[in-house]
Design an enzyme around this catalytic site. Structure first.
Site, short mmCIF file in Angstrom:
data_model
loop_
_atom_site.label_atom_id
_atom_site.label_comp_id
_atom_site.label_asym_id
_atom_site.label_seq_id
_atom_site.Cartn_x
_atom_site.Cartn_y
_atom_site.Cartn_z
N TRP A 317 70.23 -3.52 -84.29
CA TRP A 317 69.06 -3.65 -83.41
C TRP A 317 68.85 -5.11 -83.03
O TRP A 317 67.73 -5.63 -83.02
CB TRP A 317 67.82 -3.07 -84.09
CG TRP A 317 67.98 -1.61 -84.41
CD1 TRP A 317 67.94 -0.57 -83.53
CD2 TRP A 317 68.25 -1.04 -85.69
NE1 TRP A 317 68.17 0.62 -84.19
CE2 TRP A 317 68.35 0.37 -85.51
CE3 TRP A 317 68.41 -1.56 -86.96
CZ2 TRP A 317 68.62 1.24 -86.57
CZ3 TRP A 317 68.67 -0.70 -88.02
CH2 TRP A 317 68.76 0.69 -87.81
N GLU A 432 70.27 0.31 -105.96
CA GLU A 432 71.44 1.18 -105.85
C GLU A 432 72.11 0.91 -104.51
O GLU A 432 71.81 -0.08 -103.85
CB GLU A 432 71.08 2.66 -106.04
CG GLU A 432 69.71 3.08 -105.52
CD GLU A 432 69.56 3.19 -104.03
OE1 GLU A 432 69.68 4.32 -103.49
OE2 GLU A 432 69.29 2.16 -103.39
N GLU A 435 70.29 -0.19 -101.48
CA GLU A 435 69.72 -1.54 -101.55
C GLU A 435 68.19 -1.56 -101.53
O GLU A 435 67.61 -2.54 -101.07
CB GLU A 435 70.26 -2.41 -100.39
CG GLU A 435 71.78 -2.48 -100.35
CD GLU A 435 72.28 -3.58 -99.47
OE1 GLU A 435 72.83 -4.54 -100.01
OE2 GLU A 435 72.10 -3.50 -98.25
#
Length: 798
Positions: A317, A432, A435
């Site tokens: 983006w 994990e 993130e």
């Protein structure tokens, strides 16, 4: 001599606030040669971010043509023309772009490559159409420098050298030079939105402004190309460490005929196919995505820091991102990088993986960990701790070891340090693989168990049986707790299925009495729209991370809990698209395009990830199903130029936002993790076995399990309060100690010296008999400081 013209400075400083550009690329390219330190991207028919001198440094926002007849219209390539982007070769990253006038009056045909040996982008250009009409056209080049990874603070200059007029830009010692094989008759440097060439031409279709300089701002450089003698030329964009270096590189590159440059560029890329496996027969597109995936993975390696592969040459983006967000995806994540190079190994290319392993060894931190992500020079960007990213370098080392790859560099210290880090810091992870959350994650546990078993093999081959057994026993401890830590027994998502894996059992890694009950706990999910819930029962949030347990050989594919968990993720996360099935990361994900289709900023809605189709396909292969659906789906998610996105749109079409079901969103394209997963799926299908399966892991956990021992581990970051009868209670500490303990409420006291290891852990084992009733009481006497702990600990018998 170089003469910087200084007749007039642009007005409107510093220009509008800078932004990057769209991340769903149509093309990514670089020369295969390491002497050409430059990368380009293509979006919507134009060159977008250009990276130099390393693969993590975007220096340009975009480069395009503006076309006008001087009286009735003004066209911007990316906005007004109909575009078509085609790869020029199957095995190389060069592109042919045809941008056509909607009324059919003219077309701009471009071929884009990098100079095979110099840091210069070459864009061969031909203007076609009715000769009378195109003779009236003025063609302008517009370049937006974002030097040193930023749009602010750029300086632009019109320059005259050796009778040629070109445009240049500079920031913090990095220079670019823009010129062509035909003259630039008029030049201007302006501030974006105020005095730049686009603003100038949009006003009255004519170039009225000629500013020789614009300093300290968000700039656009404009040059009018002289088409009097020819409608065909080559445009060059070169970089250097000073002005002379950039200009010399530009003219050296333009001096060689484009056809010769293109031939060398193609020949270089053909060399990359030496030794590549023929996996085309496992594909359904004649191997187009397969070969492009190989090229893309190779292209994402840096040339100054060999072995450093970034996640993507894209800024998710980017059109909504300013200079404050410098990272994008052009950073090294060990998870993504190991996935990328193991994908290349699956294709038969091991040299890159060897370089990456050595690069990782030299990037490892002193404590054995790895940063969450980092620039190619090793400098951390985000600083979270992800235990899977510490495990992956070990897995890469074992993969290359199994391939019998010749490695003269000693990686053994890295293996020991990483294994020690996993044992000292686990079992809960601060983040994990998505993130965002801390706790007990099936995917993290899977990578950690697999990596520790591999580490133990390395240690045993060095003749250190004691250390090997210690590592394996910690892996056994993790493996024996998987279900207790990560399987809910109170599932509500699918009627009739109460037992299934959840995404993560949340706990604070700084809490010495962590929550280990997957039926309890609240999961905070970031990126939710304002006013929407952001906290959910952890037992109701699922992802497909548990499939890694099958992938590495820790759980059987027909394990009843695995089978039920697959049913749950298929019911909750699966999306059917025209290309085939795709899956969300997890329910209530907020990282993705907003509901109205606008870019993700600080919130949004997570969309479907093609790489998860590959992971699901690997499970289908393991369980004996048909993989065709998943291979075809991934090929269907790819763009016409064979780039795979991070996310695809998961709802009905939104043509006004250019969003179509199963087609890319604005997150990032290409994503190397997805391309590697696709290659691995082809290889796995070809072999009839999951490529990432580790026989040593499967032999330990899927057979008779004779080597597995029952451990409960107490450590200062996990102070458990109970242990089962028949287990061994192992007590860890990070300094040497003697354990004073009692199994009869201190009626008698035992004094046991700790056993030291080469992993920074000291331990004492206490065997819990089947007849034990009284709790275990203990305290520590610290050897080096000659001090008592000053606190007694109690572990009950259950």
């Amino acid at each position: 001599m170089v003469k910087i013209l200084s007749q007039g400075q642009a007005f409107g400083s510093p220009g509008i606030e800078p932004r990057w550009t769209h991340a769903n690329k149509d093309g990514v390219g670089t020369a295969y040669s390491t002497s050409s330190n430059i990368w380009f991207t293509i979006w919507n028919g134009i060159i977008t971010e250009v990276y130099h001198p390393t693969v993590d440094k975007p220096q340009v926002r975009d480069l395009q043509y503006l076309i006008s007849d001087g009286k009735s219209f003004f066209h911007e390539e990316k906005r007004h023309l109909e575009l078509k982007v085609e790869p020029m070769w199957t095995h190389g990253l060069g592109y042919r772009i045809t941008n056509s006038d909607p009324q059919g009056r003219y077309a701009v045909i471009k071929e884009v490559i990098a100079d095979p040996h110099l840091s210069c982008i070459l864009q061969h250009t031909k203007l076609t159409g009715d000769s009378d009409f195109i003779s009236q056209l003025q063609l302008y080049v517009l370049c937006a420098p974002h030097l040193e990874v930023g749009g602010i603070g750029n300086n632009g200059y019109a320059v005259q050298v050796a009778g040629h007029r070109i445009i240049t830009a500079e920031k913090q010692g990095t220079w670019l030079a823009l010129g062509a094989t035909i003259p630039l008759t008029r030049l201007s440097c302006g501030y974006v939105g105020e005095s730049d060439g686009w603003t100038d031409l949009a006003d009255n279709f004519q170039m009225d402004w000629e500013f020789d300089s614009a300093v300290d701002g968000n700039l656009a450089l404009t040059g009018e190309l002289n088409l009097d003698s020819t409608k065909e030329f080559t445009l060059g964009l070169a970089f250097g460490t000073n002005l002379h270096n950039a200009i010399s590189t530009l003219f050296q590159s333009l001096n060689i005929p484009f056809e010769k440059q293109k031939q060398q560029y193609d020949e270089q890329w053909k060399r990359s196919r030496n030794g590549i496996h023929s996996l085309e027969n496992s594909s359904y597109d004649q191997g187009k995505l397969y070969h492009n995936s190989i090229s893309l993975l190779l292209a994402h390696e840096d040339k100054t820091y060999p072995g450093a592969l970034i996640a993507s040459l894209a800024i998710p983006w980017g059109e909504a991102k300013d200079d404050q967000d410098q990272g994008g995806y052009h950073l090294v994540w060990t998870r993504d990088m190991v996935s990328s190079v193991s994908g290349l190994v699956a294709a038969g290319e091991t040299d890159t993986a060897v370089r990456s392993l050595i690069y990782l060894v030299t990037s490892q931190q002193e404590d054995g960990g790895f940063p969450q992500n980092f620039w190619v020079d090793g400098k951390p960007y985000w600083t979270g701790i992800q235990l899977d990213e510490v495990a992956f370098p070990i897995l890469l080392a074992w993969l290359l070891h199994q391939q019998k790859t010749c490695l003269n560099f000693d990686i053994y210290p890295m293996i020991l340090r990483a294994a020690g880090y996993l044992i000292r810091h686990g079992p809960a992870t601060q983040q994990e693989r998505w993130e965002e959350n801390s706790g007990y994650s099936p995917s993290t546990l899977a990578s950690n168990i697999a990596a520790l078993i591999c580490a133990a093999q390395f240690v045993r081959e060095r003749g250190d049986e004691a250390t090997a057994e210690f590592i394996e026993e910690y892996a056994d401890f993790l493996e024996s707790h998987i279900e207790a830590w990560t399987v809910t027994t109170e599932g509500t998502l699918v009627p009739g299925i109460k037992r299934h894996y959840i995404r993560i059992t949340p706990t604070d890694i700084n809490n010495p009495q962590p929550n280990e009950n997957p039926n309890q706990g609240t999961l905070f999910i970031s990126s939710q729209p304002l006013g929407e819930p952001s906290e959910f029962p952890a037992k109701e949030i699922v992802d497909a991370g548990f499939l890694q347990l099958v992938r590495y050989g820790i759980r059987k594919p027909d394990d009843p809990i695995i089978v039920d968990s697959v049913k749950v993720i298929d019911a909750v996360l699966k999306v059917d698209t025209p290309a085939g099935p795709c899956w969300h990361r997890y329910n209530h994900d907020g990282y993705g395009q907003q509901e109205d289709g606008s870019p993700y900023t600080s919130y949004g809605k997570g969309r479907a990830w093609p790489l998860l189709t590959g992971e699901r396909g690997h499970y289908e292969l393991a369980v004996g199903g048909d993989v065709k659906t998943y291979i075809k789906a991934m090929e269907g998610f790819a763009s016409d130029t064979c780039l795979l996105p991070e996310q695809v749109w998961d709802e009905t079409d939104k043509p006004e936002n250019h969003l179509y079901l199963g087609k890319p969103t604005g997150s990032a394209m290409p994503l190397m993790w997805a391309h590697a997963e696709y290659i691995k799926l082809l290889r796995s299908n070809n072999d009839g076995q999951v490529f990432d399966l580790i026989p040593e892991v499967a032999n330990r956990y899927l057979g008779e399990r004779r080597k597995c021992k029952s451990f409960e581990i107490w450590k200062f970051n996990r102070q458990i309060d109970k242990v089962k009868k028949g287990y061994t209670l192992r007590i860890h500490a990070l300094a040497s100690f003697q354990l004073y303990w009692s199994d009869d409420n201190w009626q008698t006291v035992k004094n046991t010296p700790a056993t030291s290891t080469k992993l920074g852990v000291n331990f004492v084992d206490i065997s819990i008999s089947d007849n034990q009733q009284q709790p275990i009481n203990f305290t520590f006497f610290w050897i080096e400081s000659s001090k008592w702990e000053g606190h007694n600990y109690i572990v009950r018998i259950s």
